[in-house]
Motif scaffolding. Structure first.
Motif, PDB file in Angstrom:
ATOM      1  N   MET A   1       0.852  -1.181   0.000  1.00 46.64           N
ATOM      2  CA  MET A   1       0.000   0.000   0.000  1.00 46.64           C
ATOM      3  C   MET A   1       0.895   1.240   0.000  1.00 46.64           C
ATOM      4  O   MET A   1       1.896   1.299   0.692  1.00 46.64           O
ATOM      5  N   ALA A   2       0.498   2.234  -0.802  1.00 46.60           N
ATOM      6  CA  ALA A   2       1.258   3.477  -0.888  1.00 46.60           C
ATOM      7  C   ALA A   2       1.095   4.280   0.394  1.00 46.60           C
ATOM      8  O   ALA A   2       0.074   4.234   1.052  1.00 46.60           O
ATOM      9  N   GLU A   3       2.125   5.010   0.740  1.00 53.63           N
ATOM     10  CA  GLU A   3       2.077   5.873   1.922  1.00 53.63           C
ATOM     11  C   GLU A   3       1.160   7.058   1.653  1.00 53.63           C
ATOM     12  O   GLU A   3       1.168   7.640   0.576  1.00 53.63           O
ATOM     13  N   ARG A   4       0.369   7.403   2.646  1.00 51.76           N
ATOM     14  CA  ARG A   4      -0.530   8.555   2.514  1.00 51.76           C
ATOM     15  C   ARG A   4       0.214   9.814   2.910  1.00 51.76           C
ATOM     16  O   ARG A   4       0.889   9.842   3.921  1.00 51.76           O
ATOM     17  N   THR A   5       0.028  10.860   2.105  1.00 54.51           N
ATOM     18  CA  THR A   5       0.644  12.149   2.411  1.00 54.51           C
ATOM     19  C   THR A   5      -0.383  13.237   2.176  1.00 54.51           C
ATOM     20  O   THR A   5      -1.453  12.990   1.657  1.00 54.51           O
ATOM     21  N   ASP A   6      -0.039  14.459   2.561  1.00 52.18           N
ATOM     22  CA  ASP A   6      -0.923  15.586   2.308  1.00 52.18           C
ATOM     23  C   ASP A   6      -0.734  16.137   0.898  1.00 52.18           C
ATOM     24  O   ASP A   6      -1.440  17.033   0.490  1.00 52.18           O
ATOM     25  N   THR A   7       0.232  15.625   0.152  1.00 47.39           N
ATOM     26  CA  THR A   7       0.467  16.069  -1.210  1.00 47.39           C
ATOM     27  C   THR A   7      -0.712  15.643  -2.083  1.00 47.39           C
ATOM     28  O   THR A   7      -1.134  14.499  -2.047  1.00 47.39           O
ATOM     29  N   GLN A   8      -1.233  16.574  -2.857  1.00 47.46           N
ATOM     30  CA  GLN A   8      -2.378  16.267  -3.719  1.00 47.46           C
ATOM     31  C   GLN A   8      -1.928  15.349  -4.839  1.00 47.46           C
ATOM     32  O   GLN A   8      -1.097  15.716  -5.658  1.00 47.46           O
ATOM     33  N   GLN A   9      -2.491  14.157  -4.873  1.00 43.30           N
ATOM     34  CA  GLN A   9      -2.127  13.163  -5.875  1.00 43.30           C
ATOM     35  C   GLN A   9      -3.189  12.996  -6.944  1.00 43.30           C
ATOM     36  O   GLN A   9      -3.007  12.216  -7.870  1.00 43.30           O
ATOM     37  N   VAL A  10      -4.320  13.699  -6.815  1.00 42.84           N
ATOM     38  CA  VAL A  10      -5.388  13.545  -7.803  1.00 42.84           C
ATOM     39  C   VAL A  10      -5.810  14.896  -8.375  1.00 42.84           C
ATOM     40  O   VAL A  10      -5.650  15.935  -7.750  1.00 42.84           O
ATOM     41  N   THR A  11      -6.382  14.811  -9.571  1.00 39.11           N
ATOM     42  CA  THR A  11      -6.940  15.959 -10.270  1.00 39.11           C
ATOM     43  C   THR A  11      -8.346  15.564 -10.718  1.00 39.11           C
ATOM     44  O   THR A  11      -8.559  14.436 -11.150  1.00 39.11           O
ATOM     45  N   LEU A  12      -9.286  16.498 -10.601  1.00 36.51           N
ATOM     46  CA  LEU A  12     -10.649  16.242 -11.059  1.00 36.51           C
ATOM     47  C   LEU A  12     -10.814  16.804 -12.464  1.00 36.51           C
ATOM     48  O   LEU A  12     -10.508  17.964 -12.705  1.00 36.51           O
ATOM     49  N   LYS A  13     -11.309  15.980 -13.359  1.00 40.71           N
ATOM     50  CA  LYS A  13     -11.568  16.381 -14.747  1.00 40.71           C
ATOM     51  C   LYS A  13     -13.068  16.300 -14.992  1.00 40.71           C
ATOM     52  O   LYS A  13     -13.678  15.255 -14.736  1.00 40.71           O
ATOM     53  N   PRO A  14     -13.707  17.371 -15.485  1.00 37.31           N
ATOM     54  CA  PRO A  14     -15.148  17.310 -15.747  1.00 37.31           C
ATOM     55  C   PRO A  14     -15.502  16.123 -16.640  1.00 37.31           C
ATOM     56  O   PRO A  14     -14.786  15.808 -17.598  1.00 37.31           O
ATOM     57  N   TRP A  15     -16.600  15.454 -16.297  1.00 41.37           N
ATOM     58  CA  TRP A  15     -17.065  14.292 -17.045  1.00 41.37           C
ATOM     59  C   TRP A  15     -17.343  14.680 -18.493  1.00 41.37           C
ATOM     60  O   TRP A  15     -17.881  15.751 -18.755  1.00 41.37           O
ATOM     61  N   SER A  16     -16.961  13.812 -19.430  1.00 39.91           N
ATOM     62  CA  SER A  16     -17.160  14.103 -20.850  1.00 39.91           C
ATOM     63  C   SER A  16     -17.776  12.894 -21.557  1.00 39.91           C
ATOM     64  O   SER A  16     -17.886  11.806 -20.981  1.00 39.91           O
ATOM     65  N   GLU A  17     -18.139  13.087 -22.814  1.00 44.91           N
ATOM     66  CA  GLU A  17     -18.700  12.008 -23.641  1.00 44.91           C
ATOM     67  C   GLU A  17     -17.785  10.787 -23.654  1.00 44.91           C
ATOM     68  O   GLU A  17     -18.255   9.654 -23.684  1.00 44.91           O
ATOM     69  N   GLU A  18     -16.479  11.018 -23.630  1.00 45.05           N
ATOM     70  CA  GLU A  18     -15.506   9.932 -23.731  1.00 45.05           C
ATOM     71  C   GLU A  18     -15.387   9.099 -22.454  1.00 45.05           C
ATOM     72  O   GLU A  18     -14.650   8.112 -22.428  1.00 45.05           O
ATOM     73  N   ASP A  19     -16.083   9.456 -21.390  1.00 43.50           N
ATOM     74  CA  ASP A  19     -15.913   8.778 -20.108  1.00 43.50           C
ATOM     75  C   ASP A  19     -16.897   7.641 -19.852  1.00 43.50           C
ATOM     76  O   ASP A  19     -16.895   7.047 -18.767  1.00 43.50           O
ATOM     77  N   PHE A  20     -17.707   7.282 -20.831  1.00 42.43           N
ATOM     78  CA  PHE A  20     -18.666   6.196 -20.644  1.00 42.43           C
ATOM     79  C   PHE A  20     -17.977   4.887 -20.249  1.00 42.43           C
ATOM     80  O   PHE A  20     -18.493   4.098 -19.452  1.00 42.43           O
ATOM     81  N   TRP A  21     -16.791   4.658 -20.766  1.00 39.14           N
ATOM     82  CA  TRP A  21     -16.032   3.446 -20.439  1.00 39.14           C
ATOM     83  C   TRP A  21     -15.843   3.296 -18.936  1.00 39.14           C
ATOM     84  O   TRP A  21     -15.854   2.173 -18.404  1.00 39.14           O
ATOM     85  N   LEU A  22     -15.693   4.419 -18.228  1.00 40.57           N
ATOM     86  CA  LEU A  22     -15.465   4.370 -16.781  1.00 40.57           C
ATOM     87  C   LEU A  22     -16.722   3.891 -16.051  1.00 40.57           C
ATOM     88  O   LEU A  22     -16.627   3.136 -15.080  1.00 40.57           O
ATOM     89  N   LEU A  23     -17.890   4.302 -16.530  1.00 46.68           N
ATOM     90  CA  LEU A  23     -19.129   3.784 -15.944  1.00 46.68           C
ATOM     91  C   LEU A  23     -19.198   2.267 -16.101  1.00 46.68           C
ATOM     92  O   LEU A  23     -19.578   1.553 -15.177  1.00 46.68           O
ATOM     93  N   ARG A  24     -18.836   1.775 -17.273  1.00 45.79           N
ATOM     94  CA  ARG A  24     -18.840   0.328 -17.500  1.00 45.79           C
ATOM     95  C   ARG A  24     -17.838  -0.374 -16.569  1.00 45.79           C
ATOM     96  O   ARG A  24     -18.122  -1.435 -16.028  1.00 45.79           O
ATOM     97  N   ARG A  25     -16.699   0.238 -16.397  1.00 43.04           N
ATOM     98  CA  ARG A  25     -15.638  -0.365 -15.569  1.00 43.04           C
ATOM     99  C   ARG A  25     -16.023  -0.406 -14.095  1.00 43.04           C
ATOM    100  O   ARG A  25     -15.580  -1.286 -13.365  1.00 43.04           O
ATOM    101  N   THR A  26     -16.834   0.555 -13.641  1.00 38.14           N
ATOM    102  CA  THR A  26     -17.245   0.583 -12.239  1.00 38.14           C
ATOM    103  C   THR A  26     -18.556  -0.160 -12.000  1.00 38.14           C
ATOM    104  O   THR A  26     -19.002  -0.274 -10.866  1.00 38.14           O
ATOM    105  N   ASN A  27     -19.166  -0.680 -13.046  1.00 36.74           N
ATOM    106  CA  ASN A  27     -20.466  -1.365 -12.947  1.00 36.74           C
ATOM    107  C   ASN A  27     -20.264  -2.864 -12.700  1.00 36.74           C
ATOM    108  O   ASN A  27     -20.753  -3.708 -13.442  1.00 36.74           O
TER     109      ASN A  27
END
Length: 184
Positions: A1-27
């Motif tokens: 498991m990776a060590e947790r830090t206060d450094t921001q490791q993620v970025t939020l990207k507004p949902w787009s037409e191309e993101d349907f694959w992610l819904l399938r992957r989480t379903n």
């Protein structure tokens, strides 16, 4: 498991037409165990339309900062709750990336977006009482536990959830920790 830090490791990207694959992957049964199970293709398509063109709020794809690798999704939307309308949030981090603190980082970034959106003072999350990881995300992101509630999700499927609340009118807490309160 990776060590947790206060450094921001993620970025939020507004949902787009191309993101349907992610819904399938989480379903999957694993990812939807606390949400009533996988959805049909028709339900996924309708969800994708709501994500691309939200009536209020916004959905995001969560990426690792630097690599752009997609690790999950998060968003906020309007919900009638108690005597008013609030923002509700929910997230899903793909299994290979779970346990690294990425969901809490994404939730803190989402809080900033919800504050910027205005409209509502309160942001709520309603994870199942039987989902310790999502409840830990709420605590680490600065929400206050109000207690258990009967919650319908999806329609016709009742669960006992914890009602976590965050006051968007207050400045962010620097330590990202929130006291919990027992239900009265």
């Amino acid at each position: 498991m990776a060590e947790r830090t206060d450094t921001q490791q993620v970025t939020l990207k507004p949902w787009s037409e191309e993101d349907f694959w992610l819904l399938r992957r989480t379903n999957t049964p694993e990812m939807t165990d606390h949400l009533g199970g996988p959805e049909t293709d028709e339900q996924l398509t309708a969800r994708h339309r709501r994500y691309v063109q939200p009536a209020a709020g916004r959905m995001y794809r969560v990426e690792l900062t630097g690599t752009g690798e997609t690790v999950g999704s998060i968003g906020f939307w309007e919900r009638a709750w108690r005597d008013g309308t609030v923002w509700e949030t929910g997230w899903g981090i793909l299994p290979p990336y779970q346990g690294r603190g990425l969901a809490a980082q994404a939730a803190r970034a989402l809080i900033t977006a919800a504050r910027t959106a205005g409209a509502h003072r309160w942001l709520h999350a309603f994870p199942s009482v039987d989902h310790p990881a999502s409840n830990a995300v709420c605590r680490r992101a600065g929400f206050t536990l109000l207690g258990p509630v009967a919650f319908e999700y999806p329609k016709g499927h009742w669960i006992t959830s914890h009602d976590w609340q965050l006051d968007l009118g207050e400045p962010a807490r620097p330590d990202h920790r929130s006291p919990t309160r027992s239900p009265s």
